[in-house]
Each structure stands twice: as C-alpha cells, then as structure tokens.
Design a protein around this motif. Structure first.
Motif, PDB file in Angstrom:
ATOM      1  N   GLU A 497       1.190  -1.003  -0.067  1.00 51.61           N
ATOM      2  CA  GLU A 497      -0.149   0.103   0.190  1.00 51.61           C
ATOM      3  C   GLU A 497       0.948   1.296   0.395  1.00 51.61           C
ATOM      4  O   GLU A 497       1.652   0.947   0.119  1.00 51.61           O
ATOM      5  CB  GLU A 497      -1.126  -0.009   1.132  1.00 51.61           C
ATOM      6  N   PHE A 498      -0.018   2.403  -0.132  1.00 57.79           N
ATOM      7  CA  PHE A 498       1.032   3.528  -0.779  1.00 57.79           C
ATOM      8  C   PHE A 498       0.512   4.678   0.018  1.00 57.79           C
ATOM      9  O   PHE A 498      -0.886   4.655  -0.052  1.00 57.79           O
ATOM     10  CB  PHE A 498       1.942   3.744  -2.026  1.00 57.79           C
ATOM     11  N   TRP A 499       0.887   5.778   0.760  1.00 56.69           N
ATOM     12  CA  TRP A 499       0.491   6.568   0.396  1.00 56.69           C
ATOM     13  C   TRP A 499      -0.409   8.070  -0.777  1.00 56.69           C
ATOM     14  O   TRP A 499       0.644   7.033  -1.685  1.00 56.69           O
ATOM     15  CB  TRP A 499       0.905   7.663   1.076  1.00 56.69           C
ATOM     16  N   GLU A 514      -9.723  23.802 -17.101  1.00 61.44           N
ATOM     17  CA  GLU A 514      -8.926  22.159 -17.334  1.00 61.44           C
ATOM     18  C   GLU A 514      -8.657  21.691 -16.934  1.00 61.44           C
ATOM     19  O   GLU A 514      -8.155  22.405 -15.489  1.00 61.44           O
ATOM     20  CB  GLU A 514      -8.053  23.353 -18.724  1.00 61.44           C
ATOM     21  N   ARG A 515      -8.416  20.439 -16.721  1.00 60.86           N
ATOM     22  CA  ARG A 515      -8.593  19.280 -15.372  1.00 60.86           C
ATOM     23  C   ARG A 515      -6.109  18.739 -15.286  1.00 60.86           C
ATOM     24  O   ARG A 515      -7.076  18.653 -17.161  1.00 60.86           O
ATOM     25  CB  ARG A 515      -8.986  18.362 -15.120  1.00 60.86           C
ATOM     26  N   PRO A 516      -6.085  18.300 -14.185  1.00 62.51           N
ATOM     27  CA  PRO A 516      -4.799  18.366 -14.643  1.00 62.51           C
ATOM     28  C   PRO A 516      -5.091  16.333 -15.914  1.00 62.51           C
ATOM     29  O   PRO A 516      -5.950  16.101 -15.646  1.00 62.51           O
ATOM     30  CB  PRO A 516      -4.324  17.623 -13.993  1.00 62.51           C
ATOM     31  N   LYS A 517      -4.291  16.104 -16.230  1.00 65.26           N
ATOM     32  CA  LYS A 517      -4.230  14.525 -17.315  1.00 65.26           C
ATOM     33  C   LYS A 517      -4.749  13.153 -15.823  1.00 65.26           C
ATOM     34  O   LYS A 517      -3.777  13.444 -15.114  1.00 65.26           O
ATOM     35  CB  LYS A 517      -2.644  14.784 -18.146  1.00 65.26           C
ATOM     36  N   PRO A 518      -5.250  12.607 -16.584  1.00 62.75           N
ATOM     37  CA  PRO A 518      -5.905  11.603 -16.064  1.00 62.75           C
ATOM     38  C   PRO A 518      -4.074  11.170 -15.472  1.00 62.75           C
ATOM     39  O   PRO A 518      -4.382   9.382 -16.328  1.00 62.75           O
ATOM     40  CB  PRO A 518      -6.942  11.145 -16.538  1.00 62.75           C
ATOM     41  N   ALA A 519      -3.310  10.188 -15.111  1.00 62.76           N
ATOM     42  CA  ALA A 519      -2.521  10.138 -14.489  1.00 62.76           C
ATOM     43  C   ALA A 519      -1.979   9.995 -12.941  1.00 62.76           C
ATOM     44  O   ALA A 519      -2.663  10.531 -11.780  1.00 62.76           O
ATOM     45  CB  ALA A 519      -1.478  11.174 -15.182  1.00 62.76           C
ATOM     46  N   VAL A 520      -1.737   8.487 -12.987  1.00 62.31           N
ATOM     47  CA  VAL A 520      -0.783   8.412 -11.466  1.00 62.31           C
ATOM     48  C   VAL A 520       0.410   8.608 -11.174  1.00 62.31           C
ATOM     49  O   VAL A 520       0.445   7.674 -12.278  1.00 62.31           O
ATOM     50  CB  VAL A 520      -0.917   6.804 -10.949  1.00 62.31           C
ATOM     51  N   TYR A 521       1.084   9.036 -10.670  1.00 64.40           N
ATOM     52  CA  TYR A 521       2.824   9.296 -10.496  1.00 64.40           C
ATOM     53  C   TYR A 521       3.242   8.456  -9.557  1.00 64.40           C
ATOM     54  O   TYR A 521       2.578   8.338  -8.387  1.00 64.40           O
ATOM     55  CB  TYR A 521       3.162  10.209 -10.462  1.00 64.40           C
ATOM     56  N   ILE A 522       3.835   6.893 -10.142  1.00 64.01           N
ATOM     57  CA  ILE A 522       3.892   6.147  -9.323  1.00 64.01           C
ATOM     58  C   ILE A 522       6.205   6.370  -8.884  1.00 64.01           C
ATOM     59  O   ILE A 522       5.930   6.423 -10.007  1.00 64.01           O
ATOM     60  CB  ILE A 522       3.730   4.589  -9.503  1.00 64.01           C
ATOM     61  N   PRO A 523       6.731   5.435  -7.955  1.00 60.27           N
ATOM     62  CA  PRO A 523       8.084   5.333  -7.617  1.00 60.27           C
ATOM     63  C   PRO A 523       8.614   4.386  -8.449  1.00 60.27           C
ATOM     64  O   PRO A 523       7.875   3.561  -9.070  1.00 60.27           O
ATOM     65  CB  PRO A 523       8.341   5.559  -6.365  1.00 60.27           C
ATOM     66  N   LEU A 526       8.220  -0.103  -8.261  1.00 52.80           N
ATOM     67  CA  LEU A 526       6.286  -0.915  -8.041  1.00 52.80           C
ATOM     68  C   LEU A 526       6.943  -1.625  -9.487  1.00 52.80           C
ATOM     69  O   LEU A 526       5.947  -2.778  -9.542  1.00 52.80           O
ATOM     70  CB  LEU A 526       5.340   0.011  -8.018  1.00 52.80           C
ATOM     71  N   ASN A 527       8.158  -1.607 -10.558  1.00 47.30           N
ATOM     72  CA  ASN A 527       8.778  -2.267 -11.886  1.00 47.30           C
ATOM     73  C   ASN A 527       7.335  -1.635 -12.744  1.00 47.30           C
ATOM     74  O   ASN A 527       6.454  -3.463 -12.764  1.00 47.30           O
ATOM     75  CB  ASN A 527       8.914  -3.144 -11.163  1.00 47.30           C
ATOM     76  N   ILE A 528       6.592  -0.528 -12.289  1.00 45.64           N
ATOM     77  CA  ILE A 528       5.264  -0.548 -13.136  1.00 45.64           C
ATOM     78  C   ILE A 528       6.057   0.472 -14.871  1.00 45.64           C
ATOM     79  O   ILE A 528       6.635   1.362 -14.258  1.00 45.64           O
ATOM     80  CB  ILE A 528       3.748  -0.162 -12.710  1.00 45.64           C
ATOM     81  N   GLU A 529       5.743  -0.075 -15.872  1.00 49.16           N
ATOM     82  CA  GLU A 529       6.396   1.215 -16.431  1.00 49.16           C
ATOM     83  C   GLU A 529       5.271   2.401 -16.765  1.00 49.16           C
ATOM     84  O   GLU A 529       4.305   2.244 -16.808  1.00 49.16           O
ATOM     85  CB  GLU A 529       6.133   0.462 -18.540  1.00 49.16           C
ATOM     86  N   VAL A 549       6.220   7.228 -14.067  1.00 52.84           N
ATOM     87  CA  VAL A 549       6.935   6.765 -13.502  1.00 52.84           C
ATOM     88  C   VAL A 549       7.949   7.739 -12.576  1.00 52.84           C
ATOM     89  O   VAL A 549       8.296   8.646 -14.068  1.00 52.84           O
ATOM     90  CB  VAL A 549       8.105   5.190 -13.107  1.00 52.84           C
ATOM     91  N   THR A 550       8.129   8.269 -11.804  1.00 50.77           N
ATOM     92  CA  THR A 550       9.045   9.273 -11.555  1.00 50.77           C
ATOM     93  C   THR A 550       9.910   9.253 -10.475  1.00 50.77           C
ATOM     94  O   THR A 550       9.661   8.177  -9.564  1.00 50.77           O
ATOM     95  CB  THR A 550       8.310  10.660 -10.733  1.00 50.77           C
ATOM     96  N   ASP A 551      11.630  10.170 -10.408  1.00 48.97           N
ATOM     97  CA  ASP A 551      12.130   9.860  -9.295  1.00 48.97           C
ATOM     98  C   ASP A 551      12.126  10.595  -8.443  1.00 48.97           C
ATOM     99  O   ASP A 551      12.543  10.476  -7.150  1.00 48.97           O
ATOM    100  CB  ASP A 551      13.525   9.658  -9.448  1.00 48.97           C
TER     101      ASP A 551
END
Ligand SMILES: Nc1nc2c(c(=O)[nH]1)N[C@H]1C(S)=C(S)[C@@H](COP(=O)(O)OP(=O)(O)OC[C@H]3O[C@@H](n4cnc5c(=O)[nH]c(N)nc54)[C@H](O)[C@@H]3O)O[C@H]1N2
Ligand SMILES: Nc1nc2c(c(=O)[nH]1)N[C@H]1C(S)=C(S)[C@@H](COP(=O)(O)OP(=O)(O)OC[C@H]3O[C@@H](n4cnc5c(=O)[nH]c(N)nc54)[C@H](O)[C@@H]3O)O[C@H]1N2
Ligand code: SF4
Ligand SMILES: [Mo]
Length: 595
Positions: A497-499, A514-523, A526-529, A549-551
């Motif tokens: 689980e993630f905060w 306008e709304r932000p693009k529908p994305a979830v930023y992940i570290p 997670l090994n998800i591209e 994916v973001t650092d």
C-alpha cells in the motif's frame, strides 16, 4: 482602465486592470505591490476559454432567468441547504448567507481547504494573523513546509529565491530541487518531526529563554510533553536520520527564520496538532514578534472586520455534508461531486436531493446532477471586494463590462427575497462600502484592519498581551496497522500500500477549467512502466489511470494531482479532529497493473 482583482482561490490575490473595450486582455495592476506585472495562465487563458453555462435550466429545459428564479423561490419554502465552494473568493459570494438566514436555510461549517491548520494556530496563538511578505523578505532562512510555492504561490518566489531554503515535503518538488536541504519526510509525519525538533532544541539549550519567559512561559511543561515521544522510534517512523535533524538545526542556528507552511501538511485528521507542533517549535526558537521571523500560513483574511454576512443558522459539516437530508440544496461556486472527499458517497447523496440547484459559471460534474441551473456572472461582470489570505491588501473589484449572461450573487439574493415577499437586504454598494470602510487607506490602496507589520509583537490573543499556549495532548488512531486491517476486511489483498498525495497542479486550478491529465505518478520500485494502465484502489473506491514513473517520490508514496477527474473516489469521508476539515491525505492505496 478599470481596476479589479483575481477572484481565484490562490495565495497571491493578484491585482488586475482591464480596458472595457478589450475585456479579454487582463493586465497586472498595482492595487497590491506583489503582482509585479505578472498574471498567470488561469486568468489570461482559462477564464476566457472555458465554456460558460449561459442559459438557466429547469428540469432539463432552457427557461428564462425569471422562470428559473421562480422555481428556486418555490423550492426554498422548506428547510434547505446552501453548500458554497471556493470558485470565487470575492467577499460578495457570502451575501447568500443573508438569504439563508431570512428563510429556512442551513449553511455549512468547516472547510475543504485550510481549517485544521487554522484551528491549530488559533489554539496556540489565539488568532491566525498574516505574516507579511515584507517580513518573509527580511529572513535569512526559509523553511518551506508543505507548501508548493513555485506552483501555488508563485508571486512569493522573488522574495525568497536568494535565501537559504530548506524544504520539508514528501515530494521532490521544484523548490525542493532548488533548496539547500530537502527533508523528504513520510507523509503525515510532520507533527512528529516538529515535536522531535523541539525536543532537540531544548536538549541543546538553543531555546530563546528570554522571549519564552515573557511570551510562552510553559515551555518546560512542553519539553516534558516532547519527551513522551521516543526519538529512535519516531525517526524510523518519519524516515529521517539523526544527521538530517542535525543538519536542519545547524542551518537555523542564530538566523532570522521563517516557516512557510502550506495546506499540504494539514490535510489529515491530526492537521491541527501538526500546526500546533510547528508553532511550538517556532515559539521555542523565539520566532514570533520579531523582524524577519515567523510562521506563515493561510491567514484569516476576515480578522479585524465586522462581517455583515455573518448569520446564525443551523449548519452541516462541509467535508461530510449529508445532502440527502434536504429536499432542496443550492451548490454555489463549487463542484462537490468532484472536490469533496469520497465521491461515491457524495454523488449518491446528491442524487437523492429533489431540487438540486447549481449556481455557477461552468458545466461540471455537479451541474450534471442538478435539475435547476442558474448561470452566475463572472468577476468581470459584477462589483466585489477581494480580501486575501496571503497578503494584507484589500482590493476593490470593479465591474468591467455589462453582460446578458447570468446573475450576480447579490441580485440572486434580492430576487429570491422579493419572490418570497421578504424584506430586501441593503443595497449592493452598502455592503461593498461596509467592507472597504473598515480598511486602512494608504496611497490609493486598502489594507486589512487587522494588519500588524510584525505580528504577535505584543503577545498573543486578539488584542495581544496573552501567552502562547503549547500543545499538551495528542491523539492519533490512524496507524498503518489499522489501515491494513481495514484493507483485509474489504478483501483487498494486494501486498503493498502507498500513501496517496493529491497536491495542486501547475497549470490547473482545483476542479474548475481544464483538468490535469488522468495520471498516477509512481516511484520506480513498483516495476510498472510509464504508460501502463493501472487500477488505484483504496477502501473508499477505485480509479483507473495511466501510470507515470517518477523519481520525485518516496518508495511508499504515489501522487495524483488535485483536479484529476475521479481523484476523490479514493479519499475518506471524514472530518479532522479540529476545524472540521476534509482529510484528503488519510488514505492508503494499492496499485494494480491492468494490461
Ligand atoms: N496552480 C494552482 N495553484 C493553486 C491551486 C491550484 O489548484 N492550482 N489551489 C489553490 C488552493 S485552493 C489552495 S488551498 C492552495 C494550497 O497550496 P499549498 O499549500 O501549496 O497546498 P498543496 O498543493 O495541497 O500541498 C503543498 C505541498 O505539500 C506537500 N505535502 C503533502 N502532504 C504532506 C505532508 O504530510 N507533509 C509535508 N511536509 N508536505 C506534504 C505536497 O507534496 C505539496 O508539495 O493553493 C492554491 N493555489
Ligand atoms: N483530493 C483533493 N481534493 C481536494 C483538494 C485536494 O488537495 N485534494 N483541495 C481542496 C481544496 S483546498 C479546495 S479549496 C476545494 C475546491 O473545490 P470547490 O470549492 O468545489 O471548487 P471548484 O471545484 O474549483 O469549483 C469551482 C466552481 O465555482 C464556480 N464559480 C466560479 N466563479 C464563480 C462565481 O463568481 N459565482 C458562482 N456562483 N460560481 C462561480 C465555477 O462554475 C466552478 O466550477 O477542493 C478540495 N478538494
Ligand atoms: S497567480 Fe493566483 S491570484 Fe494571480 S492571477 Fe494567477 S490564480 Fe490569480
Ligand atoms: Mo483550497
């Protein structure tokens, strides 16, 4: 050129001038010194490009404004609820309080925004005064504590960019990258961080004893309170080392220090305690009442004013409003179907309201559920007054041009009262002057009556002379273990689980435009591209998004920007311990790859 001010919910409350023959060209004005020639894209682009609701609608049919107001008046004959958002921060938005008090109207209490922090500040200092930008400018070290200044408070940047900067934020934001030190804390851990820092200050005899004896004499009791938290366990909990703490304290030693605290630290049940602990740390360091020092937060813009729109009515909590209790609900200047926590609950509640009246500028998720739609006038089409939670200037908002579209909040109130055969309220200018006449006037500018060049110099409380009150009690039942148990009960079995953080995004403003693009930023762990479709799930709901994916994130945190459609499917329907504030951060999510 006509003078007005930006109505949007933003620290900067910019000054604007406009030539009525070119109403699309808004130019920075001079009614406050901070706008400094620059307005942002929300104003020059989004306000003009976003399609307005132009025609009143009753039960799916376009009608005249007269007919629509008749329908509203009819619906207000029994007990009804007014839910007001913060789409326009002009003070005349509050005039509808008078409509509520003269009829059987119920209002809301609390906020979706800054209320927990405000409650913590008031508990310690008595009142939540502004720390003027002039004092921030005189500091040597700026601690940016859960405020994303480059995004939400950009007009402050010229005043701080050459200073020593420390950022405390779970995200490596732009300002964190610029900073001399970034403490990338675990979300929701600032209470503990501030408490442990306070303990170290006293252990090292670095407290400002002279100031404390005069203004906060119970500091020794507070030290005992800080000693009830175990250093090692807390450092582990917040994800920092002793050397991080040492670096931080070293940078503050014998300096003029300002804490720039944002709404980000307090979007949690314990948000009031967090602000109290940050204030306590500042008090130990003697940062109140001195030049170039202090704690800046979203200040109480109405402090020192008599408010002609203050009324006594029944109220409901804004974070968990039980809409379905009411046959008639007016939503004014907001989009609760998206902006309130736990959207599934909210939408279900709104659907049960017989007369859902939407009074706003743009079509949104809430207007789509409404059976009566009343188009509002935008800020260029009406007179108003703008107070500010970020600076001391009060600005007159003059109407720039006449428009056939919509109705102002003032006219709406009068028209409904007339239809209900009730006494009219005072004239529009009466109220506008009522606010302006309470200000201090200097060189063509208006300054808030509560303004203190150096706040708390004479002590605390409304009139000064009182002592600072340290926090002496803390209670928190949101433990990882408990969240885990709740997950199990709901048969969500993913291991990790993630905060979930949902901070403000650069190019968008809350849930309007306008709304932000529908994305979830992940570290990366997670090994998800990037580009994968994922399902983000909490115990309150789920949302399908594209992963990026973001650092910039800790390994235990994911981020969806505030304003992303459906973001509040995931957030909890709870109010903070104090301040009746929505707790967007009190949630953990799982991420499941879909393809
Ligand atoms: N561009 C833009 N500007 C805006 C808005 C917008 O939507 N877009 N909205 C306006 C409104 S309504 C408001 S209330 C203000 C709010 O403006 P801010 O006070 O800046 O609030 P947030 O963006 O919610 O969060 C600020 C920072 O807090 C961090 N944060 C989150 N949780 C924690 C935590 O537990 N601890 C710490 N230390 N940091 C944490 C986030 O990562 C983020 O960087 O902005 C206003 N300005
Ligand atoms: N997950 C998550 N959710 C959040 C937050 C978060 O950080 N994370 N932040 C919260 C915060 S801080 C805030 S302030 C709220 C904001 O949430 P709301 O207060 O609901 O505001 P918006 O959704 O931006 O809706 C603004 C609407 O106001 C209307 N409007 C604009 N100007 C006027 C006017 O002059 N008159 C009238 N009648 N209507 C007008 C427009 O039609 C627009 O659609 O969102 C909260 N929701
Ligand atoms: S920075 Fe804030 S106050 Fe200034 S124009 Fe943009 S939204 Fe309005
Ligand atoms: Mo807000």
């Amino acid at each position: 050129m006509i003078q007005t001010a930006c109505p949007l919910d933003c620290f900067d409350a910019c000054s604007i001038v406009c030539d009525p023959s070119r109403p699309k060209k808004l130019v920075a004005g001079n009614a406050n010194p901070y706008t400094n020639g620059v307005l942002c894209a929300h104003l020059n682009k989004h306000i003009h490009e976003t399609k307005r609701v132009e025609k009143p609608v009753v039960n799916g049919k376009e009608v005249s404004m007269e007919e629509a107001l008749d329908a509203v008046a009819k619906a207000l004959q029994k007990e009804w609820l007014l839910w007001r958002g913060s789409g326009n921060l002009g003070i005349m938005q509050l005039v509808t309080n008078l409509l509520a008090s003269k009829t059987a109207g119920v209002l809301t209490h609390g906020t979706l925004c800054d209320g927990a922090g405000n409650a913590g500040i008031e508990a310690g200092r008595g009142v939540n005064r502004l720390l003027p930008i002039e004092q921030i400018a005189k500091s040597e070290v700026v601690v940016v504590w859960g405020r994303n200044v480059t995004v939400t408070n950009a007009h402050l940047m010229p005043y701080i960019q050459d200073k020593e900067i420390i950022v405390i934020d779970p995200v490596k934001t732009k300002i964190a990258k610029m900073a001399n030190l970034h403490l990338q804390v675990k979300p929701r851990s600032d209470f503990y961080l501030a408490t442990i820092l306070a303990r170290f200050i006293i252990m090292e005899n670095a407290e400002d004893r002279e100031w404390l004896e005069e203004f906060a004499s119970e500091y020794e009791e507070y030290y005992e309170f800080t000693r009830t938290f175990r250093i090692k366990a807390i450092l582990e909990h917040i994800g920092l080392s002793l050397s991080d703490i040492g670096d931080f304290l070293l940078m503050l030693q014998n300096k003029r220090v300002v804490f720039l605290v944002g709404a980000g630290v307090q979007r949690y049940e314990i948000g009031d305690s967090t602000l109290r602990a940050i204030d306590a740390l500042a008090a130990l360091m003697g940062l109140f009442g001195k030049e170039g020092c202090g704690v800046s937060y979203l200040s109480n813009s109405k402090l020192g004013f008599n408010n002609p729109f203050e009324v006594k009515t029944k109220t409901e909590p804004i974070a968990t409003t039980p809409f379905s209790k009411y046959k008639t609900v007016i939503v004014q200047g907001g989009n609760p179907a998206e902006s309130m926590p736990c959207s599934s609950r909210v939408i279900n509640e709104l659907k049960q309201v017989e007369n859902l009246i939407y009074f706003g500028l743009y079509e949104n998720e809430t207007s789509k559920l409404a059976n009566i739609i009343i188009p509002a006038k935008n800020f260029l089409e009406k007179d108003d007054v703008r107070l500010s939670y970020g600076h001391q200037y009060v600005q007159k908002m003059n109407k720039v041009y006449d428009s056939d579209i919509g109705i102002s909040e003032y006219d709406f109130t009068q028209e409904i009262l007339k239809r209900l055969n009730l006494e009219p309220i005072e004239s529009e200018n009466y109220y506008i002057d009522f606010w302006l006449n309470q200000t201090i006037k200097t060189e063509n500018r208006y300054i808030s009556p509560n303004f203190n060049e150096i706040p708390y110099k004479e002590g605390f409380g409304e009139k000064g002379g009182e002592e600072f009150e340290f926090i002496d009690d803390f209670y928190d039942d949101f433990e990882d273990i408990k969240a885990l148990r709740r997950f199990r009960k709901n048969r969500i079995t993913q291991s990790e689980e993630f905060w979930l953080l949902t901070p403000k995004s650069n190019k968008t403003l809350n849930f309007q435009f306008e709304r932000p693009k529908p994305a979830v930023y992940i570290p990366p762990n997670l090994n998800i591209e990037s580009g994968s479709r994922v399902l983000v799930k909490s115990i309150w709901g789920s949302l399908e998004l594209t992963a990026e994916v973001t650092d910039k994130l800790r390994n235990d945190t994911v981020l969806i920007y505030c304003g992303v459609k459906g973001v509040n499917n995931l957030t909890p329907p709870v109010s903070s311990q104090e301040g009746d504030m929505a707790c967007y951060g009190d949630v953990k999510v799982t991420i499941e790859k879909l393809d």
